[in-house]
Design a protein around this motif. Structure first.
Motif, PDB file in Angstrom:
ATOM      1  N   SER A   1       0.799  -1.306   0.103  1.00  0.00           N
ATOM      2  CA  SER A   1      -0.067  -0.091  -0.026  1.00  0.00           C
ATOM      3  C   SER A   1       0.692   1.260   0.026  1.00  0.00           C
ATOM      4  CB  SER A   1      -0.954   0.006   1.323  1.00  0.00           C
ATOM      5  OG  SER A   1      -0.047  -0.154   2.430  1.00  0.00           O
ATOM      6  N   GLU A   2       2.004   1.202   0.497  1.00  0.00           N
ATOM      7  CA  GLU A   2       2.920   2.447   0.716  1.00  0.00           C
ATOM      8  C   GLU A   2       3.318   2.690  -0.765  1.00  0.00           C
ATOM      9  OE1 GLU A   2       5.015   5.635   2.469  1.00  0.00           O
ATOM     10  OE2 GLU A   2       3.476   4.073   3.068  1.00  0.00           O
TER      11      GLU A   2
ATOM     12  N   SER B   1       2.165   1.702  -3.514  1.00  0.00           N
ATOM     13  CA  SER B   1       0.740   2.117  -4.243  1.00  0.00           C
ATOM     14  C   SER B   1       0.407   3.631  -3.934  1.00  0.00           C
ATOM     15  CB  SER B   1      -0.255   1.155  -4.153  1.00  0.00           C
ATOM     16  OG  SER B   1      -0.140   0.114  -4.326  1.00  0.00           O
ATOM     17  N   SER B   2       0.363   3.993  -2.865  1.00  0.00           N
ATOM     18  CA  SER B   2       0.011   5.293  -2.608  1.00  0.00           C
ATOM     19  C   SER B   2       0.856   6.504  -3.245  1.00  0.00           C
ATOM     20  CB  SER B   2      -0.263   5.529  -1.080  1.00  0.00           C
ATOM     21  OG  SER B   2       1.042   5.435  -0.372  1.00  0.00           O
ATOM     22  N   ARG B   3       2.241   6.154  -3.148  1.00  0.00           N
ATOM     23  CA  ARG B   3       3.330   6.960  -3.627  1.00  0.00           C
ATOM     24  C   ARG B   3       3.434   6.985  -5.064  1.00  0.00           C
ATOM     25  NH1 ARG B   3       8.611   6.060  -0.501  1.00  0.00           N
ATOM     26  NH2 ARG B   3       8.950   8.065  -1.889  1.00  0.00           N
TER      27      ARG B   3
END
Length: 805
Positions: free
Chosen positions: A147-148, A150-152
């Protein structure tokens, strides 16, 4: 790097075999090239996968720079202390000095700290590069990014060395898997190489294992050496006969055979003399010319003596059995419509069986004669498995009485007839093995009997062999047939090979040409005059063996070019045989009643050989020659049960060819050579009874077996098992419906015309499915109305195509 996703130790590419503890390796020590990640949660496998050599790392010197290789030296980064992200570039240079200027106390503390971190890291999955730098929890899976990342909107990758320790057991297991994989690939490559060697005719080992040794034409089998007697042993022989009784028997030629008075079955009535005379003449023309196992003058004298008395009482049961077996075979080859064939023949053969003591332990030559005639009779009525077992009885009886060994001295007639009976059984053994694809019952090494004399039995007397001046000494074909079938043992051994090489094929063809030269001039392929149909069956032994030889290379073990050559050779053999068929059919004329018509003289082998030839001629688009074969089969009609089955199969095969032609296939036309790929369905059909054996057939692989066939839909409808008295009309293998549903030989001939005109574009199926259309007779009756009506509906289209052609 194509690593396995099932491996949970998937970060380190180093297959460590030392006792080094990799848990002290810094996470920033060993950078890896991009692309090594295989998508798994644990990253790339530490084991050397396909395309990697595990020995590459072990052979490198300790100070060698690895650059961007995926194989890193663990000793270069062992003392590198963990540092901030900015030190990654320094560590990636492969320096072995760790952090410059660090004191011994600092190094010790760093090492302890690395061990603690390694212990903590072993309790959780490693993180991706981005999460490792930000020191946040990574929730990446085998198929999704964390998720890290993907968010960045950055790439979630695992390129840095983890601190997980690899189990040595896992390394051993991984190496074992790699070795097994290499072995499998090696085996596969060897098998491909062997096939390729067969294609290129590389015969380095095969000739040493199975040398091809064909007997010379006219040569006698090698005589076995026997120990010479030291002195007169008549007293010893007498004692052995007396005191050895019950333990062993003397050799057959020196054995005393007792009377069979204990076996006295009721004697049947003799058939009318006129019928018996006719049946004996029929037998003589059809069988005695091929395998003269009877001394005809002696048999005629015994026959006349029996009819002079008017009863079989007082006649040995074994001679009575032989007599009725001769009549039974004569029924099958009779052209007299008043003879109720084959029903009358079945009655005679059953009488012959009842006159044989099945529990007898002492045999004479008439037992062997009767058994081989029963086998011949069963073959002609298409009970082949039963014929095979009776052939075995004939072989074992003849070996029990020593017919397979050259012994003597014998009286002139008895010695010569022993040879002829043995060679007649030998011929039939070779014939049945080729027809059925079964093992031979007689080994050549066990036989040392001289060849029969080249003289008719009419000129063999106890006083000697005397031939009148100006008379042909030999009218039977036993010697030319023996020359052909003596090569069958080597032929059957050759048929066990996946591919028959061109040199082996040429050797057999040369031998067969020499065998053909031993036949009369009228039987030669270059002859033009009509051929007596009684001479066709002997030549068919040779032509059939030649076709079976070349047909073997149709198997899927052969490459396409070899299979194509095999088709050409089979078509050539079929065309040569067709020339003989045409000449045999042209020989009969009403003005010359001495030559019988073609149909009644044809035996079962002739029928199956015509069928094999027709398959290849239709496959190659030789329609005129195919029609000649079909008309030959039509003249045989229902005289042979197997001929009906052959016609039914040909009707099906032509229907398939028509459908294939309409779909654009070139097979079934003169342009079949332009077909880019062989149609495997048609290859299986044209191979015919090559699919009857387990060694060379290929269609049965993966099929149901045993009891599973009865419960499956592919098993088909199975009726009552065929037997001797299985049907009043003689067709015991096919049901009455199956014997009629193909429409008869006129319909087969009509379908050939349709196939010859076929140019494609008609998707309708011509061959009627079971349960549809009309049924024709099994013998050359009128064609079914169904196909004619179908063709009338397309009459204008057919006429247009014909005009274009």
């Amino acid at each position: 790097m194509a690593g396995s996703t099932q491996n949970t130790y998937s970060r380190s590419p180093i297959p460590s075999t030392a006792s080094y503890d990799s848990s002290s390796v810094s996470s920033a020590a060993s950078p890896r090239t991009s692309g090594a990640y295989d998508g798994g949660l644990m990253g790339a496998s530490p084991r050397p996968m396909s395309g990697q050599n595990p020995q590459q790392h072990m052979n490198l010197p300790p100070g060698a720079s690895m650059g961007h290789s995926s194989f890193q030296n663990p000793y270069h980064s062992a003392t590198t202390s963990p540092g901030p992200p900015g030190m990654d570039s320094m560590a990636s240079t492969g320096s072995s000095s760790g952090t410059p200027g660090a004191s011994g106390g600092q190094m010790s503390a760093a090492t302890m700290q690395a061990q603690k971190r390694a212990y903590r890291q072993r309790r959780k999955d490693p993180s991706c590069d981005a999460c490792r730098e930000r020191k946040v929890k990574c929730d990446a899976t085998e198929t999704t990014s964390c998720s890290e990342c993907s968010s960045r909107n950055v790439k979630c990758q695992f390129t840095k060395e983890t601190n997980r320790r690899m189990s040595s057991i896992k390394q051993v297991q991984d190496l074992e898997k790699q070795i097994a994989q290499v072995k499998r690939e090696n085996t596969h490559l060897r098998s491909m190489l062997n096939v390729r060697e067969g294609q290129m005719d590389i015969e380095n080992e095969a000739p040493q294992q199975m040398p091809l040794q064909l007997p010379e034409i006219g040569s006698n089998p090698k005589r076995k050496g026997r120990p010479p007697p030291p002195q007169d042993l008549s007293r010893v022989r007498s004692n052995i006969r007396n005191f050895g009784r019950g333990i062993f028997k003397p050799p057959a030629p020196y054995r005393q055979v007792g009377s069979q008075a204990h076996f006295n079955p009721p004697r049947p009535d003799l058939p009318p003399k006129a019928i018996s005379d006719h049946l004996l003449g029929s037998y003589y023309a059809a069988v005695h010319m091929l395998i003269p196992i009877l001394h005809w003058p002696t048999f005629e004298q015994e026959y006349e003596a029996v009819y002079k008395v008017g009863s079989l009482h007082g006649v040995p049961p074994v001679w009575s059995s032989l007599f009725f077996s001769v009549l039974a075979v004569g029924v099958l080859f009779s052209s007299d419509v008043s003879i109720h064939r084959p029903h009358k023949g079945k009655e005679y053969i059953e009488i012959s069986r009842m006159l044989i003591d099945t529990w007898n332990d002492e045999f004479v030559i008439d037992h062997a004669r009767s058994a081989i005639l029963v086998s011949i009779f069963l073959t002609e009525i298409n009970l082949k498995s039963a014929a095979w077992t009776w052939l075995a009885s004939a072989v074992r009886i003849s070996q029990d009485i020593g017919l397979h060994n050259e012994t003597g001295p014998w009286p002139m007639i008895e010695g010569e007839m022993r040879r002829r009976v043995w060679w007649g059984i030998y011929v039939w053994d070779r014939h049945m093995s080729l027809e059925l694809g079964r093992p031979l019952l007689i080994e050549d090494a066990d036989c040392d009997v001289s060849l029969p004399a080249a003289i008719d039995d009419h000129y063999i007397h106890d006083a000697g062999m005397m031939v009148p001046n100006g008379v042909s000494p030999l009218t039977n074909f036993i010697l030319p047939i023996i020359h052909v079938v003596r090569a069958v043992s080597q032929l059957i051994k050759t048929l066990k090979s996946p591919i028959i090489s061109p040199s082996t094929l040429a050797t057999f063809d040369t031998h067969f040409s020499a065998c053909m030269a031993s036949f009369p001039p009228s039987c030669q392929l270059t002859a033009q005059e009509p051929l007596d149909p009684r001479m066709l069956a002997p030549v068919c032994h040779l032509m059939n063996a030649r076709l079976i030889l070349h047909r073997h290379n149709l198997t899927t073990s052969c490459p396409p070019e070899v299979r194509g050559i095999a088709i050409e050779q089979c078509i050539r053999a079929a065309l040569d045989s067709t020339n003989l068929f045409a000449r045999a059919m042209a020989s009969f004329t009403p003005s010359n009643p001495s030559i019988p018509p073609f149909g009644p003289t044809a035996n079962a082998m002739t029928c199956t050989h015509i069928w094999r030839c027709t398959l290849f001629l239709l496959f190659g688009g030789h329609f005129d020659a195919a029609l000649t074969c079909i008309r030959a089969s039509s003249s045989i009609a229902t005289l042979r049960d197997v001929n009906v089955a052959c016609g039914r199969h040909l009707a099906f095969f032509i229907g398939v060819l028509i459908e294939k032609r309409r779909a654009g296939c070139l097979i079934g036309s003169p342009g079949y050579r332009g077909e880019r790929e062989l149609d495997e369905e048609l290859m299986a059909y044209v191979s015919g009874d090559l699919q009857a054996g387990t060694e060379n057939s290929w269609v049965w692989t993966g099929s149901e077996t045993g009891m599973n066939i009865a419960g499956s839909a592919v098993g088909g409808k199975v009726g009552i098992s065929p037997t001797l008295m299985g049907g009043p009309e003689g067709t015991t293998v096919l049901t009455d419906l199956e014997a009629r549903d193909w429409g008869g030989w006129e319909r087969v001939e009509y379908l050939v015309g349709v196939l010859a005109r076929e140019q494609g574009g008609y998707p309708q199926a011509l061959y009627p499915q079971p349960g549809s259309g009309s049924r024709g007779g099994s013998g050359g009756g009128g064609a079914g109305a169904g196909p004619k009506n179908q063709e009338r509906s397309r009459g204008n289209e057919r006429m247009a195509i014909t005009n274009i052609i």
